[in-house]
Design a protein around this motif. Structure first.
Motif, PDB file in Angstrom:
ATOM      1  N   VAL A 375      34.562 -14.440 -10.396  1.00 38.47           N
ATOM      2  CA  VAL A 375      33.239 -14.281 -11.013  1.00 38.47           C
ATOM      3  C   VAL A 375      32.510 -15.619 -10.996  1.00 38.47           C
ATOM      4  O   VAL A 375      31.324 -15.700 -10.663  1.00 38.47           O
ATOM      5  CB  VAL A 375      33.363 -13.746 -12.452  1.00 38.47           C
ATOM      6  N   GLY A 376      33.228 -16.680 -11.336  1.00 42.47           N
ATOM      7  CA  GLY A 376      32.615 -18.004 -11.333  1.00 42.47           C
ATOM      8  C   GLY A 376      32.119 -18.412  -9.961  1.00 42.47           C
ATOM      9  O   GLY A 376      31.069 -19.060  -9.836  1.00 42.47           O
ATOM     10  N   GLU A 377      32.844 -18.029  -8.916  1.00 40.47           N
ATOM     11  CA  GLU A 377      32.406 -18.348  -7.554  1.00 40.47           C
ATOM     12  C   GLU A 377      31.091 -17.654  -7.222  1.00 40.47           C
ATOM     13  O   GLU A 377      30.228 -18.227  -6.545  1.00 40.47           O
ATOM     14  CB  GLU A 377      33.488 -17.938  -6.558  1.00 40.47           C
ATOM     15  N   LEU A 378      30.911 -16.431  -7.711  1.00 44.88           N
ATOM     16  CA  LEU A 378      29.649 -15.724  -7.483  1.00 44.88           C
ATOM     17  C   LEU A 378      28.499 -16.453  -8.176  1.00 44.88           C
ATOM     18  O   LEU A 378      27.409 -16.617  -7.609  1.00 44.88           O
ATOM     19  CB  LEU A 378      29.748 -14.287  -7.991  1.00 44.88           C
ATOM     20  N   PHE A 379      28.740 -16.891  -9.415  1.00 47.54           N
ATOM     21  CA  PHE A 379      27.670 -17.583 -10.141  1.00 47.54           C
ATOM     22  C   PHE A 379      27.384 -18.943  -9.515  1.00 47.54           C
ATOM     23  O   PHE A 379      26.222 -19.351  -9.382  1.00 47.54           O
ATOM     24  CB  PHE A 379      28.040 -17.728 -11.614  1.00 47.54           C
ATOM     25  N   ASP A 380      28.422 -19.648  -9.113  1.00 46.10           N
ATOM     26  CA  ASP A 380      28.209 -20.932  -8.450  1.00 46.10           C
ATOM     27  C   ASP A 380      27.396 -20.756  -7.163  1.00 46.10           C
ATOM     28  O   ASP A 380      26.581 -21.621  -6.812  1.00 46.10           O
ATOM     29  CB  ASP A 380      29.552 -21.587  -8.125  1.00 46.10           C
ATOM     30  N   ALA A 381      27.616 -19.646  -6.474  1.00 49.35           N
ATOM     31  CA  ALA A 381      26.896 -19.406  -5.220  1.00 49.35           C
ATOM     32  C   ALA A 381      25.391 -19.313  -5.456  1.00 49.35           C
ATOM     33  O   ALA A 381      24.595 -19.857  -4.676  1.00 49.35           O
ATOM     34  CB  ALA A 381      27.410 -18.131  -4.546  1.00 49.35           C
ATOM     35  N   VAL A 382      24.978 -18.645  -6.535  1.00 48.38           N
ATOM     36  CA  VAL A 382      23.533 -18.515  -6.771  1.00 48.38           C
ATOM     37  C   VAL A 382      22.943 -19.829  -7.275  1.00 48.38           C
ATOM     38  O   VAL A 382      21.771 -20.140  -7.001  1.00 48.38           O
ATOM     39  CB  VAL A 382      23.204 -17.343  -7.729  1.00 48.38           C
ATOM     40  N   VAL A 383      23.725 -20.613  -8.014  1.00 47.42           N
ATOM     41  CA  VAL A 383      23.233 -21.921  -8.443  1.00 47.42           C
ATOM     42  C   VAL A 383      23.095 -22.843  -7.227  1.00 47.42           C
ATOM     43  O   VAL A 383      22.111 -23.596  -7.110  1.00 47.42           O
ATOM     44  CB  VAL A 383      24.162 -22.527  -9.512  1.00 47.42           C
ATOM     45  N   ASP A 384      24.062 -22.774  -6.321  1.00 48.35           N
ATOM     46  CA  ASP A 384      23.947 -23.541  -5.072  1.00 48.35           C
ATOM     47  C   ASP A 384      22.692 -23.141  -4.304  1.00 48.35           C
ATOM     48  O   ASP A 384      21.963 -23.990  -3.785  1.00 48.35           O
ATOM     49  CB  ASP A 384      25.172 -23.298  -4.181  1.00 48.35           C
ATOM     50  N   ARG A 385      22.441 -21.839  -4.235  1.00 45.24           N
ATOM     51  CA  ARG A 385      21.288 -21.352  -3.483  1.00 45.24           C
ATOM     52  C   ARG A 385      19.983 -21.825  -4.114  1.00 45.24           C
ATOM     53  O   ARG A 385      19.017 -22.162  -3.412  1.00 45.24           O
ATOM     54  CB  ARG A 385      21.301 -19.823  -3.426  1.00 45.24           C
ATOM     55  N   ALA A 386      19.941 -21.867  -5.437  1.00 48.35           N
ATOM     56  CA  ALA A 386      18.730 -22.342  -6.117  1.00 48.35           C
ATOM     57  C   ALA A 386      18.470 -23.811  -5.794  1.00 48.35           C
ATOM     58  O   ALA A 386      17.314 -24.225  -5.616  1.00 48.35           O
ATOM     59  CB  ALA A 386      18.858 -22.141  -7.624  1.00 48.35           C
ATOM     60  N   GLU A 387      19.522 -24.595  -5.709  1.00 52.48           N
ATOM     61  CA  GLU A 387      19.357 -26.006  -5.353  1.00 52.48           C
ATOM     62  C   GLU A 387      18.798 -26.139  -3.942  1.00 52.48           C
ATOM     63  O   GLU A 387      17.897 -26.945  -3.679  1.00 52.48           O
ATOM     64  CB  GLU A 387      20.705 -26.723  -5.476  1.00 52.48           C
ATOM     65  N   GLU A 388      19.311 -25.331  -3.026  1.00 52.98           N
ATOM     66  CA  GLU A 388      18.813 -25.342  -1.651  1.00 52.98           C
ATOM     67  C   GLU A 388      17.353 -24.894  -1.600  1.00 52.98           C
ATOM     68  O   GLU A 388      16.535 -25.460  -0.863  1.00 52.98           O
ATOM     69  CB  GLU A 388      19.680 -24.442  -0.776  1.00 52.98           C
ATOM     70  N   ALA A 389      17.037 -23.876  -2.400  1.00 55.05           N
ATOM     71  CA  ALA A 389      15.659 -23.377  -2.429  1.00 55.05           C
ATOM     72  C   ALA A 389      14.717 -24.427  -3.013  1.00 55.05           C
ATOM     73  O   ALA A 389      13.557 -24.541  -2.591  1.00 55.05           O
ATOM     74  CB  ALA A 389      15.590 -22.083  -3.232  1.00 55.05           C
ATOM     75  N   TRP A 390      15.193 -25.191  -3.990  1.00 57.34           N
ATOM     76  CA  TRP A 390      14.360 -26.248  -4.564  1.00 57.34           C
ATOM     77  C   TRP A 390      14.004 -27.279  -3.496  1.00 57.34           C
ATOM     78  O   TRP A 390      12.849 -27.721  -3.409  1.00 57.34           O
ATOM     79  CB  TRP A 390      15.082 -26.925  -5.729  1.00 57.34           C
ATOM     80  N   HIS A 391      14.985 -27.684  -2.700  1.00 53.55           N
ATOM     81  CA  HIS A 391      14.713 -28.645  -1.625  1.00 53.55           C
ATOM     82  C   HIS A 391      13.653 -28.089  -0.658  1.00 53.55           C
ATOM     83  O   HIS A 391      12.775 -28.817  -0.195  1.00 53.55           O
ATOM     84  CB  HIS A 391      15.999 -28.972  -0.867  1.00 53.55           C
ATOM     85  N   LEU A 392      13.758 -26.775  -0.395  1.00 51.48           N
ATOM     86  CA  LEU A 392      12.800 -26.121   0.488  1.00 51.48           C
ATOM     87  C   LEU A 392      11.392 -26.189  -0.095  1.00 51.48           C
ATOM     88  O   LEU A 392      10.420 -26.556   0.582  1.00 51.48           O
ATOM     89  CB  LEU A 392      13.238 -24.672   0.702  1.00 51.48           C
ATOM     90  N   LEU A 393      11.278 -25.834  -1.366  1.00 52.90           N
ATOM     91  CA  LEU A 393       9.978 -25.838  -2.033  1.00 52.90           C
ATOM     92  C   LEU A 393       9.422 -27.247  -2.189  1.00 52.90           C
ATOM     93  O   LEU A 393       8.222 -27.485  -1.994  1.00 52.90           O
ATOM     94  CB  LEU A 393      10.114 -25.188  -3.415  1.00 52.90           C
ATOM     95  N   ASP A 394      10.294 -28.168  -2.550  1.00 53.66           N
ATOM     96  CA  ASP A 394       9.846 -29.534  -2.805  1.00 53.66           C
ATOM     97  C   ASP A 394       9.270 -30.184  -1.551  1.00 53.66           C
ATOM     98  O   ASP A 394       8.385 -31.043  -1.627  1.00 53.66           O
ATOM     99  CB  ASP A 394      11.027 -30.355  -3.336  1.00 53.66           C
ATOM    100  N   ALA A 395       9.762 -29.753  -0.398  1.00 51.37           N
ATOM    101  CA  ALA A 395       9.289 -30.333   0.865  1.00 51.37           C
ATOM    102  C   ALA A 395       8.131 -29.562   1.475  1.00 51.37           C
ATOM    103  O   ALA A 395       7.581 -29.976   2.507  1.00 51.37           O
ATOM    104  CB  ALA A 395      10.456 -30.380   1.864  1.00 51.37           C
ATOM    105  N   ASP A 396       7.719 -28.460   0.860  1.00 50.39           N
ATOM    106  CA  ASP A 396       6.688 -27.590   1.426  1.00 50.39           C
ATOM    107  C   ASP A 396       5.337 -27.927   0.792  1.00 50.39           C
ATOM    108  O   ASP A 396       5.137 -27.704  -0.414  1.00 50.39           O
ATOM    109  CB  ASP A 396       7.052 -26.126   1.165  1.00 50.39           C
TER     110      ASP A 396
END
Length: 492
Positions: A375-396
Motif C-alpha cells: 500500500v505504501g508503494e502505491l502512495f509513494d508512486a503518486v507522491v513521486d508523480r506529483a514531484e515530476e509533475a511539479w517540475h513539468l509545470l515549473d518549467a512551463d
C-alpha cells in the motif's frame, strides 16, 4: 403472501445471490475494460429527465433489465476514478482485496455497534485501530473507532476536546454554561472546512474557529499559533483545541507538527491532527514527514483517500482511551451499563454512530493479502508523480504553480504571455476546467488562491504517467487560449 421471498439472501437463495451479484460484477468489469476516458461529459440537465422518468412503482422484475437500465442512468456516465486522467479530487482507485471485503461485508451485513451483532467483526476493527495507533505512535493507552469519513472524525475529535476541556474546568467549580461561550479552536487558514462545520454543530458557532496564518508553502506558522493562543487568553477565551493538518486538501501541505505539538504541550491545549489525506505516509518510505504526529491527543485518518480503499473507510484515534467516555451512552436494550463490567466489547460505546457498517473488513483483507508495504508503494508512486509533475509545470511558461507539493496535489493556473486583465485570466481558467470536463478527456479540480481562480491536480492514481499530465496541460492551455482569443476578438 406465504413462504420465503425469492429476493431474501438465505440458504435457499444462495444460488440466486451468486448469479445476480456476478452479473453486476460482469457489468462493471466490462465497463472498466472499455473505458477510454474518465467521464462522458454528461450534464445534470441532460441526465436528470431520464432518471426522473423511471417509475419506481413498477418494478422490472428482472435483474438483467435492471442492469440494462442502470447502464443508462449510472454506469455509462459515472466518473471513473481508476482512469489515469481523473485528476480532480481526493478520490483514489481502489485495490481488489478491499472490493473482496466490500462484497463479504455487504452480504453478511454485520452491525458494528454491539458484540452480539458483530462478534469477530468487533475484534477485527479493534485490532486495526491498535495497528493504526501503533503506526502513529500514540502509546499503549490509545484507542479509536472507525467512522464514515474525515468530517465525522474531525467532529468527534472536536466533541472530545470540547468535553474534556469542560471537564477539567468544571473541576475548578466553573459551570458549563459559563465555559461554552468562551471556547475556541485554532486551525490553519488552509485547514479543512469540516473544522468550522464541527464548531457550528457543537453549538460553539463558526466564529469560534480562529484561522492561523500559513507560510509560503501553506503550512501553519507555529510562531503565529503561539501569538494567537496568547491573544485568546488575553481576551478571556479558552482554546479547547489546535487542529494541525497533515495534508491539506488544496496543497497537500503538512503543518510543522513537532513545533505545533511543543506549543500545545506548553500551553496545555488539546492537539488534533487531521491526517485524512496524509495518513498514507504511515506505510510510506516518507514516514518522517509525519514526525510529531505521535504527540497528538487525537488523529483523523481516511483509509479511503491514501490506502486505496472504497468509500467509506476512516477512523478517529485518541491518545487516551478514557476520553472516549464523552461519547458513551448506555441503553438497556442495546449496551446496558453492566456490559462494561462483564467485559463485553461494544463499539457503540466509542462512536457517535449506532448502526455502523463493518468497513474495517476492507482494510483487513487489504493488509492480509497485500501487506502495508505494498500500500505504501502505491502512495509513494503518486507522491513521486506529483514531484515530476511539479517540475513539468515549473518549467512551463504557460502556467504558474503555487507551491511545491509535499504530497500529491498541485495548484496552478494558466497565464498568457501577453498582458491580460486578471479577471479575464480567471474566466479563462474556469472555462478551461469546464471545457475539459465537458469533453470527458480528463477531470481536474479548481480552487481559489489569494482571490484568484486556480486549477488543481490531485494525483492518487499510480497509473497516471508524466505523459498523461503533460497531455492534460496541453488540453488546458488549448481551452484557455481559445477562450481568451474569442474574448479579446469580441472586445476589439
Amino acid at each position: 403472501m406465504t413462504g420465503s421471498s425469492p429476493y431474501l439472501l438465505n440458504d435457499r437463495n444462495a444460488a440466486r445471490y451468486r448469479r445476480d451479484v456476478l452479473a453486476g460484477v460482469d457489468r462493471v468489469a466490462s465497463r472498466l475494460s472499455t473505458q477510454d476516458r474518465p467521464f462522458t461529459g454528461i450534464t445534470a440537465d441532460r441526465l436528470a429527465p431520464e432518471v426522473a422518468a423511471i417509475d419506481l412503482e413498477r418494478p422490472l422484475g428482472d435483474p438483467a433489465a435492471a442492469l440494462d437500465e442502470l447502464e443508462r442512468v449510472y454506469l455509462r456516465d459515472a466518473v471513473y476514478f481508476h482512469h489515469p486522467r481523473y485528476l480532480a479530487h481526493l478520490n483514489c482507485p481502489v485495490v481488489i482485496p478491499a472490493l473482496l471485503g466490500e462484497a463479504v461485508l455487504s452480504a453478511v451485513n454485520s452491525s458494528l455497534d454491539t458484540w452480539d451483532q458483530s462478534a469477530g467483526g468487533t475484534l477485527i476493527e479493534r485490532r486495526l485501530i491498535d495497528w493504526t495507533a501503533e503506526r502513529i505512535g500514540l502509546g499503549p493507552a490509545a484507542d479509536g473507532v472507525f467512522t464514515s469519513g474525515g468530517t465525522q472524525s474531525n467532529l468527534q475529535a472536536m466533541l472530545l476536546a470540547r468535553d474534556e476541556t469542560c471537564r477539567l474546568m468544571e473541576k475548578d467549580g466553573l459551570p458549563r454554561a459559563d465555559i461554552l461561550p468562551r471556547l475556541c479552536v485554532l486551525a490553519s487558514e488552509c485547514a479543512h472546512f469540516s473544522v468550522v462545520k464541527a464548531a457550528a454543530l457543537l453549538g460553539l458557532g463558526e466564529d469560534a474557529v480562529i484561522a492561523v496564518p500559513s507560510d509560503a508553502d501553506r503550512r501553519m506558522r507555529d510562531d503565529a499559533l503561539a501569538r494567537e493562543l496568547g491573544r485568546c487568553r488575553r481576551r478571556g477565551l479558552v482554546p479547547m483545541a489546535v487542529v494541525a493538518t497533515a495534508g491539506t486538501t488544496d496543497f497537500g501541505s503538512i503543518d510543522p507538527l513537532p513545533q505545533i505539538a511543543e506549543v500545545c504541550q506548553r500551553t496545555g491545549v488539546w492537539l488534533h491532527v487531521d491526517a485524512a489525506y496524509g495518513c498514507g505516509l504511515l506505510v510510506s518510505r516518507r514516514r518522517h514527514l509525519l514526525a510529531g504526529i505521535e504527540r497528538a491527543d487525537s488523529v483523523t485518518v481516511d483509509y479511503h483517500k491514501s490506502f486505496f480503499q472504497p468509500v467509506s473507510s476512516s477512523a478517529v484515534l485518541v491518545r487516551d482511551r478514557a476520553t472516549l467516555r464523552h461519547v458513551t451512552y448506555h441503553a438497556d436494550y442495546l449496551n446496558p451499563a453492566r456490559s462494561t463490567a462483564e467485559r463485553i466489547p461494544n463499539q457503540v460505546d466509542k462512536s457517535i454512530q449506532t448502526t455502523r457498517r463493518f468497513d474495517a473488513l476492507k482494510l483487513w483483507l487489504t493488509l492480509r493479502i497485500m501487506g502495508p508495504d505494498a500500500v505504501g508503494e502505491l502512495f509513494d508512486a503518486v507522491v513521486d508523480r506529483a514531484e515530476e509533475a511539479w517540475h513539468l509545470l515549473d518549467a512551463d511558461p504557460r502556467f504558474e504553480v503555487v507551491s511545491r507539493p509535499q504530497l500529491s496535489t498541485l495548484v496552478f493556473r494558466y497565464v498568457p504571455g501577453e498582458s491580460v486583465a486578471p479577471g479575464l485570466i480567471d474566466r479563462a481558467n474556469l472555462h478551461a476546467r469546464a471545457a475539459l470536463s465537458a469533453s470527458g478527456e480528463a477531470v481536474i479540480a479548481g480552487t481559489v488562491v489569494d482571490g484568484r481562480h486556480h486549477l488543481k491536480f490531485t494525483l492518487l492514481n499510480p497509473d497516471t504517467s508524466v505523459s498523461d499530465v503533460a497531455d492534460v496541460l496541453d488540453l488546458v492551455a488549448g481551452h484557455a487560449r481559445d477562450y481568451l482569443g474569442g474574448s479579446l476578438a469580441q472586445a476589439s
